[in-house]
Write an enzyme that holds these catalytic residues in place. Structure first.
Site, PDB file in Angstrom:
ATOM      1  N   SER A   1      -8.595   0.227   0.244  1.00 44.87           N
ATOM      2  CA  SER A   1      -9.660   0.098   1.235  1.00 44.87           C
ATOM      3  C   SER A   1     -10.211   1.467   1.622  1.00 44.87           C
ATOM      4  O   SER A   1     -10.735   2.191   0.790  1.00 44.87           O
ATOM      5  CB  SER A   1      -9.129  -0.676   2.446  1.00 44.87           C
ATOM      6  N   HIS A   2     -10.042   1.842   2.911  1.00 43.78           N
ATOM      7  CA  HIS A   2     -10.633   3.085   3.409  1.00 43.78           C
ATOM      8  C   HIS A   2      -9.654   4.262   3.354  1.00 43.78           C
ATOM      9  O   HIS A   2      -9.994   5.355   3.780  1.00 43.78           O
ATOM     10  CB  HIS A   2     -11.082   2.887   4.862  1.00 43.78           C
TER      11      HIS A   2
ATOM     12  N   ASP B   1     -17.107  -0.073   3.948  1.00 45.54           N
ATOM     13  CA  ASP B   1     -15.879   0.689   3.716  1.00 45.54           C
ATOM     14  C   ASP B   1     -15.565   0.683   2.214  1.00 45.54           C
ATOM     15  O   ASP B   1     -16.318   0.138   1.411  1.00 45.54           O
ATOM     16  CB  ASP B   1     -14.722   0.174   4.576  1.00 45.54           C
TER      17      ASP B   1
ATOM     18  N   ASP C   1     -13.537  -0.788   0.061  1.00 47.27           N
ATOM     19  CA  ASP C   1     -13.496  -2.015  -0.747  1.00 47.27           C
ATOM     20  C   ASP C   1     -14.580  -2.997  -0.326  1.00 47.27           C
ATOM     21  O   ASP C   1     -14.594  -4.147  -0.764  1.00 47.27           O
ATOM     22  CB  ASP C   1     -12.105  -2.663  -0.696  1.00 47.27           C
TER      23      ASP C   1
ATOM     24  N   ARG D   1       0.829  -1.201   0.000  1.00 47.61           N
ATOM     25  CA  ARG D   1       0.000   0.000   0.000  1.00 47.61           C
ATOM     26  C   ARG D   1       0.861   1.247   0.000  1.00 47.61           C
ATOM     27  O   ARG D   1       1.866   1.301   0.703  1.00 47.61           O
ATOM     28  CB  ARG D   1      -0.913  -0.006   1.239  1.00 47.61           C
TER      29      ARG D   1
ATOM     30  N   LYS E   1      -3.849  -6.373  -2.461  1.00 44.66           N
ATOM     31  CA  LYS E   1      -4.043  -7.461  -1.497  1.00 44.66           C
ATOM     32  C   LYS E   1      -3.923  -8.766  -2.275  1.00 44.66           C
ATOM     33  O   LYS E   1      -4.621  -8.960  -3.277  1.00 44.66           O
ATOM     34  CB  LYS E   1      -5.433  -7.378  -0.850  1.00 44.66           C
TER      35      LYS E   1
ATOM     36  N   HIS F   1     -14.604  -6.824  10.880  1.00 50.83           N
ATOM     37  CA  HIS F   1     -14.191  -7.880   9.941  1.00 50.83           C
ATOM     38  C   HIS F   1     -14.817  -9.172  10.448  1.00 50.83           C
ATOM     39  O   HIS F   1     -14.638  -9.537  11.617  1.00 50.83           O
ATOM     40  CB  HIS F   1     -12.663  -8.030   9.920  1.00 50.83           C
TER      41      HIS F   1
ATOM     42  N   ASP G   1     -15.331  -4.775   2.221  1.00 50.52           N
ATOM     43  CA  ASP G   1     -15.145  -6.042   2.932  1.00 50.52           C
ATOM     44  C   ASP G   1     -15.530  -5.913   4.409  1.00 50.52           C
ATOM     45  O   ASP G   1     -15.599  -6.912   5.118  1.00 50.52           O
ATOM     46  CB  ASP G   1     -13.716  -6.592   2.781  1.00 50.52           C
ATOM     47  N   ARG G   2     -15.779  -4.670   4.861  1.00 45.78           N
ATOM     48  CA  ARG G   2     -16.260  -4.460   6.234  1.00 45.78           C
ATOM     49  C   ARG G   2     -17.644  -3.833   6.188  1.00 45.78           C
ATOM     50  O   ARG G   2     -17.946  -3.055   5.285  1.00 45.78           O
ATOM     51  CB  ARG G   2     -15.327  -3.514   7.006  1.00 45.78           C
TER      52      ARG G   2
END
Length: 449
Positions: free
Chosen positions: A98-99, A238, A240, A14, A108, A325, A242-243
């Site tokens: 992500s965020h 978020d 992406d 990242r 990832k 998560h 995933d949360r």
């Protein structure tokens, strides 16, 4: 090429684009990833950031240069990429930060079956190969094909959670201009849900608020919209997707610990006596409720690599973290905020009461939430807090992950951030007054000059 020491983190890659993470780096990562995994085929997906598609294309050039075929799934959430890796049984790469703010991007990586790639499971080797130069490959280059994985992802999730018999629900979903705006409509299609979309336009500049629902400020619009529309529930994803964070019908934020407990009870109904993993910052109600329903609570450190490893070792059917998560054995042990959201919608829709009443039994204690303090010397400050509490009557101390101090009626955990000069405090007690006293005493020590 970017600064490798800076962009290779514990679990992913990242950095700021293009200063730290550029197309050349992504191409080398693609080539190295194929060498390290021995993959003949890999699948990629990317979020809505303007830099994501070019980085994914560069990665594909690197992967195909080593003889691997690349399946491009295109726009998707991180858990859709995990689905693709699991369903196709090939390694995967997701392009997202992500965020993080708009100037960032990242990669990832996972092995086939969505198995994680982190510092100890291949990321260090990939970094070394990227830095030293990836060896040339003398065979035929691989091919690139496109495959839309979103319909299969949506269908798979709805097979795992039956929502066919639920009562009609009004649901506000805040995608924060992130990938939830792409995935939610397809997943909710055909369900008895009146969807009120908030910020579904894909926009990597995040014009409305950061796509980081762990910060309460980023949930205000969702809370207001739930109250305004009289919705049954609010969901916040978020960047992406995933949360997932949950807001009840009053517009109150629901603790991810309560969601962990609710999903655990549902999974234990299907798998009696199973192990359920929770990190040490979830409410103490979580292991109590797991035990009360005949399950085996397993406590672990914070972080997806610890959760996934512990789930694999114990055969756990589900795992939950305080950061929203949620991990599922029947989703290749990977995390999916969408799958957790479907569990909550199923539970809510199978009974007549409001969400707040349904969840009351899962939140019996008063919690502080996570409070960050900037400190110059994390170790020295933590030692000072330990000294202050050590030796008090009935106090126990453990250091599985940071410093956890507690009695029968309260506990707190103080742990350092891996990436910033911060200490993170979580406190919980049997009542609000005790929690506030514990929280304020620890913060006074942490923040004294």
């Amino acid at each position: 090429m970017g600064d490798l020491a800076k962009i290779f983190k514990a679990y992913d890659i990242r950095g700021i684009v293009p200063d730290e993470l550029d197309a050349e780096t992504a191409e080398r990562v693609g080539a190295a990833f194929v060498r390290v995994t021995g993959a003949h085929k890999v699948v990629t997906a990317h979020d809505m950031r303007t830099s994501s598609e070019p980085l994914a294309a560069a990665f594909a050039r690197g992967a195909t240069s080593q003889g691997a075929d690349v399946v491009e799934a295109g726009l998707g959430s991180t858990d859709m990429l995990y689905y693709a890796s699991g369903a196709l049984d090939v390694p995967g790469a997701m392009f997202t930060a992500s965020h993080n703010p708009a100037k960032y991007n990242g990669i990832k990586l996972c092995r086939s079956g969505a198995r994680p790639v982190g510092r100890d499971t291949g990321l260090t080797e990939i970094r070394e190969m990227v830095g030293n130069g990836v060896p040339a490959y003398d065979g035929e280059p691989g091919t690139v094909t496109q495959k839309d994985m979103l319909p299969g992802y949506a269908e798979y999730l709805k097979k795992l959670v039956d929502l066919s018999g639920i009562r009609p629900l009004k649901v506000v979903a805040d995608a924060g201009n992130g990938m939830g705006g792409h995935t939610v409509p397809t997943v909710f299609e055909g369900l008895p849900i009146d969807l009120v979309p908030l910020y579904f336009e894909l926009d990597g500049t995040f014009p409305n608020h950061e796509a980081n629902p762990i910060e309460p400020a980023n949930l205000r619009d969702l809370q207001a919209k739930v109250r305004e529309t009289g919705a049954d529930i609010g969901l916040a994803f978020d960047g992406d997707a995933d949360r997932c964070f949950v807001v009840d019908e009053r517009g109150e934020i629901v603790s991810p610990s309560a969601i962990t407990a609710l999903v655990a009870v549902r999974e234990l109904a299907k798998h009696p006596g199973a192990a359920i993993v929770h990190n040490l910052i979830t409410s103490k109600a979580v292991p109590e409720i797991i035990s009360a329903h005949g399950g085996k609570p397993v406590r672990t450190r914070v972080g997806h690599s610890f959760i996934k490893q512990t789930m694999a070792e114990t055969g756990a059917v589900f795992g939950g973290e305080h950061s929203a998560h949620f991990y599922f054995k029947d989703f290749w042990f990977a995390d999916s905020g969408m799958l957790a959201a479907l569990h909550v919608l199923a539970a809510l829709g199978q009974q007549d009461g409001p969400l707040s009443a349904m969840l009351a039994e899962y939140s019996p204690y008063a919690a502080s939430g996570e409070i960050n303090s900037e400190v110059a010397d994390q170790d020295a400050v933590t030692a000072r807090v330990r000294e202050e509490f050590e030796g008090r009557d009935g106090v126990t101390i453990d250091e599985l992950d940071g410093l956890t101090v507690g009695t029968g009626t309260w506990w707190f955990n103080l742990r350092p951030s891996n990436t910033e000069p911060l200490l993170r405090l979580n406190a919980e007690a049997d009542d609000e007054k005790t929690m506030a006293e514990v929280r304020d005493e620890v913060l006074a020590i942490v923040r004294e000059n």
